[in-house]
Design a protein around this motif. Structure first.
Motif, PDB file in Angstrom:
ATOM      1  N   HIS A   1       0.914  -1.443  -0.665  1.00  0.00           N
ATOM      2  CA  HIS A   1       0.285  -0.236  -0.065  1.00  0.00           C
ATOM      3  C   HIS A   1       0.463   1.424   0.058  1.00  0.00           C
ATOM      4  N   VAL A   2       2.117   1.648   0.395  1.00  0.00           N
ATOM      5  CA  VAL A   2       2.535   2.264   0.744  1.00  0.00           C
ATOM      6  C   VAL A   2       3.315   2.436  -0.244  1.00  0.00           C
ATOM      7  N   GLN A   3       4.400   1.342  -1.396  1.00  0.00           N
ATOM      8  CA  GLN A   3       4.658   1.455  -2.055  1.00  0.00           C
ATOM      9  C   GLN A   3       3.807   2.212  -3.315  1.00  0.00           C
ATOM     10  N   ARG A   4       2.172   1.762  -3.284  1.00  0.00           N
ATOM     11  CA  ARG A   4       1.669   2.113  -4.215  1.00  0.00           C
ATOM     12  C   ARG A   4       1.575   3.797  -4.567  1.00  0.00           C
ATOM     13  N   ILE A   5       1.012   4.411  -3.021  1.00  0.00           N
ATOM     14  CA  ILE A   5       1.163   5.853  -2.741  1.00  0.00           C
ATOM     15  C   ILE A   5       2.024   6.480  -2.828  1.00  0.00           C
ATOM     16  N   LEU A   6       3.539   5.968  -3.306  1.00  0.00           N
ATOM     17  CA  LEU A   6       4.419   6.838  -3.299  1.00  0.00           C
ATOM     18  C   LEU A   6       4.753   6.777  -5.153  1.00  0.00           C
ATOM     19  N   GLU A   7       4.344   5.948  -5.761  1.00  0.00           N
ATOM     20  CA  GLU A   7       4.343   5.326  -7.200  1.00  0.00           C
ATOM     21  C   GLU A   7       3.695   6.518  -7.183  1.00  0.00           C
ATOM     22  N   LYS A   8       2.437   6.780  -7.134  1.00  0.00           N
ATOM     23  CA  LYS A   8       1.434   7.346  -7.135  1.00  0.00           C
ATOM     24  C   LYS A   8       1.277   9.106  -7.375  1.00  0.00           C
ATOM     25  N   LEU A   9       1.558   9.188  -6.222  1.00  0.00           N
ATOM     26  CA  LEU A   9       1.654  10.647  -5.540  1.00  0.00           C
ATOM     27  C   LEU A   9       3.338  11.039  -6.350  1.00  0.00           C
ATOM     28  N   GLY A  10       3.862   9.801  -6.614  1.00  0.00           N
ATOM     29  CA  GLY A  10       5.651  10.548  -7.718  1.00  0.00           C
ATOM     30  C   GLY A  10       6.022  11.108  -6.150  1.00  0.00           C
ATOM     31  N   ALA A  11       6.290  10.867  -5.202  1.00  0.00           N
ATOM     32  CA  ALA A  11       7.179  10.782  -3.884  1.00  0.00           C
ATOM     33  C   ALA A  11       8.581   9.771  -4.145  1.00  0.00           C
ATOM     34  N   ARG A  12       9.604  10.370  -3.058  1.00  0.00           N
ATOM     35  CA  ARG A  12      10.616   9.716  -3.214  1.00  0.00           C
ATOM     36  C   ARG A  12      10.600   8.736  -2.164  1.00  0.00           C
ATOM     37  N   SER A  13       9.401   9.911  -0.572  1.00  0.00           N
ATOM     38  CA  SER A  13       9.359   8.982   0.317  1.00  0.00           C
ATOM     39  C   SER A  13       8.224   8.833   1.403  1.00  0.00           C
ATOM     40  N   LYS A  14       8.130   8.568   2.473  1.00  0.00           N
ATOM     41  CA  LYS A  14       6.663   8.345   3.043  1.00  0.00           C
ATOM     42  C   LYS A  14       6.800  10.018   3.055  1.00  0.00           C
ATOM     43  N   LEU A  15       7.277  10.763   4.103  1.00  0.00           N
ATOM     44  CA  LEU A  15       7.264  11.777   4.436  1.00  0.00           C
ATOM     45  C   LEU A  15       7.262  13.263   3.322  1.00  0.00           C
ATOM     46  N   GLU A  16       7.239  12.797   2.172  1.00  0.00           N
ATOM     47  CA  GLU A  16       7.185  13.539   1.006  1.00  0.00           C
ATOM     48  C   GLU A  16       5.866  13.708   0.668  1.00  0.00           C
ATOM     49  N   ALA A  17       5.691  12.200   0.592  1.00  0.00           N
ATOM     50  CA  ALA A  17       3.854  11.932  -0.086  1.00  0.00           C
ATOM     51  C   ALA A  17       3.187  12.500   0.152  1.00  0.00           C
ATOM     52  N   VAL A  18       3.740  12.435   2.096  1.00  0.00           N
ATOM     53  CA  VAL A  18       2.892  13.211   2.848  1.00  0.00           C
ATOM     54  C   VAL A  18       2.684  14.495   2.515  1.00  0.00           C
ATOM     55  N   ALA A  19       3.977  15.306   2.463  1.00  0.00           N
ATOM     56  CA  ALA A  19       3.824  16.546   2.283  1.00  0.00           C
ATOM     57  C   ALA A  19       2.820  16.908   0.704  1.00  0.00           C
ATOM     58  N   ILE A  20       3.280  15.885  -0.077  1.00  0.00           N
ATOM     59  CA  ILE A  20       2.096  16.405  -1.019  1.00  0.00           C
ATOM     60  C   ILE A  20       0.429  16.438  -1.392  1.00  0.00           C
ATOM     61  N   ALA A  21       0.406  14.918  -0.098  1.00  0.00           N
ATOM     62  CA  ALA A  21      -1.085  15.114  -0.414  1.00  0.00           C
ATOM     63  C   ALA A  21      -1.777  15.667   0.588  1.00  0.00           C
ATOM     64  N   ARG A  22      -1.009  16.248   1.737  1.00  0.00           N
ATOM     65  CA  ARG A  22      -1.229  17.540   1.869  1.00  0.00           C
ATOM     66  C   ARG A  22      -1.502  18.807   0.715  1.00  0.00           C
ATOM     67  N   ARG A  23      -0.521  19.080   0.162  1.00  0.00           N
ATOM     68  CA  ARG A  23      -0.940  20.238  -0.124  1.00  0.00           C
ATOM     69  C   ARG A  23      -1.643  19.916  -1.458  1.00  0.00           C
ATOM     70  N   ASP A  24      -1.896  18.513  -2.399  1.00  0.00           N
ATOM     71  CA  ASP A  24      -3.639  18.444  -2.841  1.00  0.00           C
ATOM     72  C   ASP A  24      -4.824  17.759  -2.324  1.00  0.00           C
ATOM     73  N   GLY A  25      -4.400  18.565  -1.011  1.00  0.00           N
ATOM     74  CA  GLY A  25      -5.936  17.850  -0.141  1.00  0.00           C
ATOM     75  C   GLY A  25      -6.372  16.836  -0.041  1.00  0.00           C
ATOM     76  N   LEU A  26      -5.393  15.890   0.163  1.00  0.00           N
ATOM     77  CA  LEU A  26      -5.714  14.271  -0.010  1.00  0.00           C
ATOM     78  C   LEU A  26      -5.904  14.296   1.781  1.00  0.00           C
ATOM     79  N   LEU A  27      -5.174  15.362   2.724  1.00  0.00           N
ATOM     80  CA  LEU A  27      -5.217  14.884   3.349  1.00  0.00           C
ATOM     81  C   LEU A  27      -5.940  16.121   4.056  1.00  0.00           C
ATOM     82  N   ASP A  28      -6.030  16.346   5.519  1.00  0.00           N
ATOM     83  CA  ASP A  28      -7.446  17.227   6.234  1.00  0.00           C
ATOM     84  C   ASP A  28      -6.283  18.013   6.806  1.00  0.00           C
TER      85      ASP A  28
END
Length: 219
Positions: free
Chosen positions: A192-219
């Motif tokens: 699940h984590v690996q697919r999230i990174l791939e879909k968000l174009g992230a290089r790490s878990k931390l970057e994935a969360v940052a991208i998700a917050r920017r794109d409104g995927l997280l509250d």
């Protein structure tokens, strides 16, 4: 010498320790070796020695001092990972800031910890990065997320389960914790984590969360 822990019967985490100050190395080394699941396979004093030793020993974790005689340890992370691709790099420093933590993430490091951290925090961090998770000192993650926001292209179409996983990542959950809370196998959680990174174009878990917050995927 066997890599197995004599107490647990599990494979010990093999650590390359990079620290030029003998007193610090002795104190931290003693703490690490008290954990039966951790083995220090070599200790070196410089970036040059670290790159050579990493290529020779292929450690699980490189415990890397930030300030070394031949440069800033953070800048050496790509070189270490080039010679030991499976090694995870945990940086230790006397003064940790969100800016330094962001540099660690961008360089491909797995964590940043203060040398003044409790000994159980140190051993716990080594184990966590060896297991594929990130390990950053208290208060650093928020600053890292803010600095990484907008630095990588976003992705689309996360599944409901991936969104659940993403929310847990935002809470700082490890892969094991995600597995437990979602009641799925550890490999499933990791996928699940690996697919999230791939879909968000992230290089790490931390970057994935940052991208998700920017794109409104997280509250």
């Amino acid at each position: 010498m066997s890599d197995m822990s004599p107490l647990t019967g599990e494979r010990a985490v093999r650590v390359l320790f990079v620290e030029d100050h003998d007193m610090v190395a002795e104190a931290l080394g003693l703490a690490l070796t008290q954990d039966p699941g951790i083995e220090i396979i070599a200790r070196v004093r410089s970036i040059a020695e670290a790159v050579t030793a990493a290529g020779r020993e292929l450690p699980d974790v490189v415990l890397l001092d930030r300030r070394l005689p031949d440069g800033d340890g953070v800048t050496a992370i790509p070189r270490l990972r080039a010679v030991a691709p499976d090694a995870r790099v945990l940086v230790i420093t006397g003064e940790a800031t969100a800016a330094v933590a962001t540099r660690v993430v961008e360089a491909g490091g797995a964590g940043l910890l203060l040398k003044s951290s409790r000994l159980d925090e140190l051993t716990g961090a080594v184990r966590r990065v060896a297991a594929g998770d990130a390990a950053f000192g208290p208060g650093l993650l928020t600053g890292v997320f803010e600095r990484l926001t907008g630095r990588a292209p976003g992705g689309r179409a996360l599944t409901a389960r991936e969104l659940e996983t993403l929310a847990l990542l935002a809470e700082g959950a490890s892969t094991d914790e995600i597995s437990q809370r979602l009641q799925v196998a550890r490999n499933t959680a990791r996928n699940h984590v690996q697919r999230i990174l791939e879909k968000l174009g992230a290089r790490s878990k931390l970057e994935a969360v940052a991208i998700a917050r920017r794109d409104g995927l997280l509250d």
